[in-house]
Structures are given as structure tokens and as C-alpha cells.
Design a protein around this motif. Structure first.
Motif, PDB file in Angstrom:
ATOM      1  N   LEU A   1      56.224  38.703  28.268  1.00 40.00           N
ATOM      2  CA  LEU A   1      54.848  38.682  28.762  1.00 40.00           C
ATOM      3  C   LEU A   1      54.182  40.038  28.594  1.00 40.00           C
ATOM      4  CD1 LEU A   1      55.322  36.740  32.119  1.00 40.00           C
ATOM      5  CD2 LEU A   1      54.639  35.829  29.906  1.00 40.00           C
ATOM      6  N   LEU A   2      52.897  40.018  28.223  1.00 36.12           N
ATOM      7  CA  LEU A   2      52.098  41.239  28.097  1.00 36.12           C
ATOM      8  C   LEU A   2      50.733  40.984  28.708  1.00 36.12           C
ATOM      9  CD1 LEU A   2      51.650  44.118  26.947  1.00 36.12           C
ATOM     10  CD2 LEU A   2      50.766  43.003  24.887  1.00 36.12           C
ATOM     11  N   ALA A   3      50.352  41.801  29.695  1.00 38.69           N
ATOM     12  CA  ALA A   3      49.034  41.697  30.313  1.00 38.69           C
ATOM     13  C   ALA A   3      48.014  42.359  29.396  1.00 38.69           C
ATOM     14  CB  ALA A   3      49.035  42.358  31.691  1.00 38.69           C
ATOM     15  N   GLU A   4      46.974  41.608  29.045  1.00 32.59           N
ATOM     16  CA  GLU A   4      45.950  42.095  28.124  1.00 32.59           C
ATOM     17  C   GLU A   4      45.016  43.080  28.815  1.00 32.59           C
ATOM     18  OE1 GLU A   4      43.128  39.936  24.935  1.00 32.59           O
ATOM     19  OE2 GLU A   4      42.920  39.216  26.988  1.00 32.59           O
ATOM     20  N   VAL A   5      44.621  44.115  28.094  1.00 37.86           N
ATOM     21  CA  VAL A   5      43.634  45.079  28.564  1.00 37.86           C
ATOM     22  C   VAL A   5      42.513  45.068  27.542  1.00 37.86           C
ATOM     23  CG1 VAL A   5      43.172  47.500  29.085  1.00 37.86           C
ATOM     24  CG2 VAL A   5      45.376  46.499  29.684  1.00 37.86           C
ATOM     25  N   THR A   6      41.293  44.693  27.970  1.00 38.94           N
ATOM     26  CA  THR A   6      40.192  44.570  27.017  1.00 38.94           C
ATOM     27  C   THR A   6      39.160  45.668  27.140  1.00 38.94           C
ATOM     28  OG1 THR A   6      38.986  43.138  28.528  1.00 38.94           O
ATOM     29  CG2 THR A   6      40.404  42.074  26.906  1.00 38.94           C
ATOM     30  N   GLY A   7      39.129  46.359  28.235  1.00 41.24           N
ATOM     31  CA  GLY A   7      38.128  47.414  28.391  1.00 41.24           C
ATOM     32  C   GLY A   7      37.205  47.139  29.549  1.00 41.24           C
ATOM     33  N   LYS A   8      36.127  47.911  29.579  1.00 41.19           N
ATOM     34  CA  LYS A   8      35.195  47.849  30.706  1.00 41.19           C
ATOM     35  C   LYS A   8      34.464  46.525  30.786  1.00 41.19           C
ATOM     36  CE  LYS A   8      34.137  52.760  30.640  1.00 41.19           C
ATOM     37  NZ  LYS A   8      33.077  53.731  30.500  1.00 41.19           N
ATOM     38  N   ARG A   9      34.109  46.165  32.009  1.00 43.54           N
ATOM     39  CA  ARG A   9      33.300  44.962  32.185  1.00 43.54           C
ATOM     40  C   ARG A   9      31.843  45.341  32.447  1.00 43.54           C
ATOM     41  NH1 ARG A   9      35.860  42.766  37.582  1.00 43.54           N
ATOM     42  NH2 ARG A   9      35.580  44.722  38.595  1.00 43.54           N
ATOM     43  N   HIS A  10      31.575  46.641  32.523  1.00 40.23           N
ATOM     44  CA  HIS A  10      30.198  47.109  32.704  1.00 40.23           C
ATOM     45  C   HIS A  10      30.050  48.443  31.979  1.00 40.23           C
ATOM     46  CE1 HIS A  10      31.596  50.059  35.638  1.00 40.23           C
ATOM     47  NE2 HIS A  10      32.315  49.091  36.178  1.00 40.23           N
ATOM     48  N   ASP A  11      28.807  48.907  31.852  1.00 44.49           N
ATOM     49  CA  ASP A  11      28.538  50.121  31.077  1.00 44.49           C
ATOM     50  C   ASP A  11      28.623  51.399  31.903  1.00 44.49           C
ATOM     51  OD1 ASP A  11      28.155  48.678  28.777  1.00 44.49           O
ATOM     52  OD2 ASP A  11      26.014  48.375  29.170  1.00 44.49           O
ATOM     53  N   GLY A  12      28.826  51.310  33.201  1.00 45.03           N
ATOM     54  CA  GLY A  12      28.856  52.487  34.056  1.00 45.03           C
ATOM     55  C   GLY A  12      30.165  53.250  33.938  1.00 45.03           C
ATOM     56  N   VAL A  13      30.289  54.252  34.768  1.00 49.00           N
ATOM     57  CA  VAL A  13      31.507  55.058  34.818  1.00 49.00           C
ATOM     58  C   VAL A  13      32.602  54.238  35.489  1.00 49.00           C
ATOM     59  CG1 VAL A  13      32.526  57.153  35.780  1.00 49.00           C
ATOM     60  CG2 VAL A  13      30.185  57.193  34.913  1.00 49.00           C
ATOM     61  N   CYS A  14      33.782  54.302  34.951  1.00 46.96           N
ATOM     62  CA  CYS A  14      34.900  53.549  35.530  1.00 46.96           C
ATOM     63  C   CYS A  14      35.815  54.517  36.279  1.00 46.96           C
ATOM     64  CB  CYS A  14      35.673  52.838  34.423  1.00 46.96           C
ATOM     65  SG  CYS A  14      36.944  51.758  35.089  1.00 46.96           S
ATOM     66  N   THR A  15      36.104  54.209  37.519  1.00 45.76           N
ATOM     67  CA  THR A  15      37.014  55.039  38.299  1.00 45.76           C
ATOM     68  C   THR A  15      38.450  54.679  37.968  1.00 45.76           C
ATOM     69  OG1 THR A  15      37.013  53.464  40.116  1.00 45.76           O
ATOM     70  CG2 THR A  15      35.357  55.223  40.189  1.00 45.76           C
ATOM     71  N   LYS A  16      39.381  55.511  38.352  1.00 45.45           N
ATOM     72  CA  LYS A  16      40.798  55.258  38.086  1.00 45.45           C
ATOM     73  C   LYS A  16      41.409  54.460  39.227  1.00 45.45           C
ATOM     74  CE  LYS A  16      41.736  59.233  35.206  1.00 45.45           C
ATOM     75  NZ  LYS A  16      42.584  60.402  34.993  1.00 45.45           N
ATOM     76  N   GLN A  17      40.909  53.268  39.426  1.00 41.44           N
ATOM     77  CA  GLN A  17      41.417  52.382  40.456  1.00 41.44           C
ATOM     78  C   GLN A  17      42.126  51.210  39.800  1.00 41.44           C
ATOM     79  OE1 GLN A  17      37.487  51.802  42.278  1.00 41.44           O
ATOM     80  NE2 GLN A  17      38.524  52.168  44.223  1.00 41.44           N
ATOM     81  N   GLY A  18      43.181  50.754  40.442  1.00 45.38           N
ATOM     82  CA  GLY A  18      43.886  49.582  39.960  1.00 45.38           C
ATOM     83  C   GLY A  18      43.754  48.454  40.955  1.00 45.38           C
ATOM     84  N   LYS A  19      43.885  47.247  40.447  1.00 50.71           N
ATOM     85  CA  LYS A  19      43.800  46.071  41.298  1.00 50.71           C
ATOM     86  C   LYS A  19      44.920  45.120  40.890  1.00 50.71           C
ATOM     87  CE  LYS A  19      40.724  42.409  42.770  1.00 50.71           C
ATOM     88  NZ  LYS A  19      39.382  41.872  42.767  1.00 50.71           N
ATOM     89  N   LEU A  20      45.650  44.592  41.878  1.00 51.51           N
ATOM     90  CA  LEU A  20      46.686  43.602  41.612  1.00 51.51           C
ATOM     91  C   LEU A  20      46.034  42.230  41.525  1.00 51.51           C
ATOM     92  CD1 LEU A  20      49.514  44.832  44.002  1.00 51.51           C
ATOM     93  CD2 LEU A  20      49.397  45.080  41.522  1.00 51.51           C
ATOM     94  N   ARG A  21      46.366  41.495  40.439  1.00 50.73           N
ATOM     95  CA  ARG A  21      45.786  40.175  40.239  1.00 50.73           C
ATOM     96  C   ARG A  21      46.891  39.178  39.904  1.00 50.73           C
ATOM     97  NH1 ARG A  21      40.871  42.090  36.339  1.00 50.73           N
ATOM     98  NH2 ARG A  21      39.604  42.982  37.971  1.00 50.73           N
ATOM     99  N   GLN A  22      46.794  37.986  40.486  1.00 58.14           N
ATOM    100  CA  GLN A  22      47.732  36.913  40.140  1.00 58.14           C
ATOM    101  C   GLN A  22      47.215  36.193  38.904  1.00 58.14           C
ATOM    102  OE1 GLN A  22      49.507  34.029  42.772  1.00 58.14           O
ATOM    103  NE2 GLN A  22      48.836  35.243  44.517  1.00 58.14           N
TER     104      GLN A  22
END
Length: 176
Positions: free
Chosen positions: A119-140
Motif C-alpha cells: 500500500l502507498l498513500a498518494e500525495v497530490t499537493g495543495k488543495r488551495h493556493d494559500g500558504v500551507c502549514t506543516k500540519q498532519g492529519k490522520l485519515r481513515q
């Protein structure tokens, strides 16, 4: 048994333990593993004031074998946090992934072989044009498989190792 008792007593040597153990015998208990439930030997401690015994696994975990695949290099993403469920028919697995709060993807890709599912979790990039903080979120995320998992091992493409089974809420696997 002494090692298990000392663990039960909070590692105290001498001194009074917080639980009064009045007996112990060898028995069995069920534990969750990365491949489902297993029955392992356990010490069944009779504890003063409790009707049922306190169980502690008597098996010592063995050294992990060499990882069956190599760790992924130059692949964006984070290791999978844990496996939380395998569907009753074995045709899907639910995992928890760590993703950036700015990442719009919730996809986990599966590569299936006769012996494993990687299994590999996909990373696609930002969902908005603003600044992205270095926060993570756990998702099922639930991943559908082409065929039931059965006795195939579930592997994390980022680490190369097995995906650990940890229910979202529940007891530690060595205690019951």
C-alpha cells in the motif's frame, strides 16, 4: 512467570504492588496481529477483588524478519499509521494515513501479488493556493482489493515493512 508478575506489579521489586495477586496459572488469550487474531499462551492472574483473571501474554515477541520489500526512495508520502480493519470478506482493508492538511488526496494505491499487498498513500499537493502549514492529519481510508487478502502480508511501500494492526480503540495487544 516472574517477569510477567513484575510487569503486572509495575516493575516494582520488593515494595507492595498496587494489585493483590492471589494466584496464577498458564492459559491462553486472543491477541490482534497484522494478520488477524491469534491465540497465544498467557498467564492468568487471579487478582483480589476481581471475578475474572487478568491475562498477560506469556509469549515473547520474536525478532522481526528481514523486510520483504525495500523501503521506497524518492516517493512523496508518509508511512501508513496502522491497519484498523479487514472486511469480513477480505476484499478491502481500512488503514489510517498521515497526510498534510493541505493535501487533497485520500487515495491509497494497492499493488497485489500472490504473497503480499503493498500500500502507498498518494500525495497530490495543495488543495488551495494559500500558504500551507506543516500540519498532519490522520485519515481513515478503505482500500478495495482485487481478491481477498487471506494469508497475504500487508506491506507499507514507504517503510518496506508490515502494516501494524491497531484497532482505533481497544486494549493493548498484550493484555486482556
Amino acid at each position: 512467570m516472574d517477569e510477567s508478575y513484575n510487569s503486572l506489579a509495575g516493575g516494582r521489586k520488593g515494595g507492595k504492588p498496587s494489585l493483590a495477586v492471589t494466584g496464577a496459572k498458564l492459559g491462553e488469550m486472543r491477541v490482534d496481529t497484522s494478520r488477524g487474531q491469534a491465540v497465544v499462551p498467557a498467564w492468568l492472574f487471579t487478582v483480589e477483588g476481581y471475578d475474572s483473571p487478568l491475562k498477560q501474554a506469556a509469549a515473547v515477541p520474536s525478532k522481526l524478519p528481514r523486510q520483504p520489500i525495500k523501503r521506497a526512495r524518492n516517493v512523496p508520502g508518509y508511512p501508513l499509521d496502522r491497519l484498523v480493519q479487514i472486511a469480513a470478506d477480505g476484499r478491502s482493508v481500512t488503514v489510517v494515513t498521515l497526510q498534510s492538511v493541505c493535501d487533497s488526496s485520500r487515495n491509497v494505491h494497492a499493488w497485489e501479488t500472490p504473497d503480499s499487498v503493498v500500500l502507498l498513500a498518494e500525495v497530490t499537493g495543495k488543495r488551495h493556493d494559500g500558504v500551507c502549514t506543516k500540519q498532519g492529519k490522520l485519515r481513515q481510508v478503505t482500500v478495495k482489493l482485487d481478491r481477498p487478502i487471506r494469508d497475504r502480508i500487508l506491506l507499507d511501500a514507504i517503510t518496506g515493512g508490515p502494516v501494524a494492526f491497531k484497532p482505533l480503540h481497544g486494549p493493548s495487544p498484550s493484555w486482556s
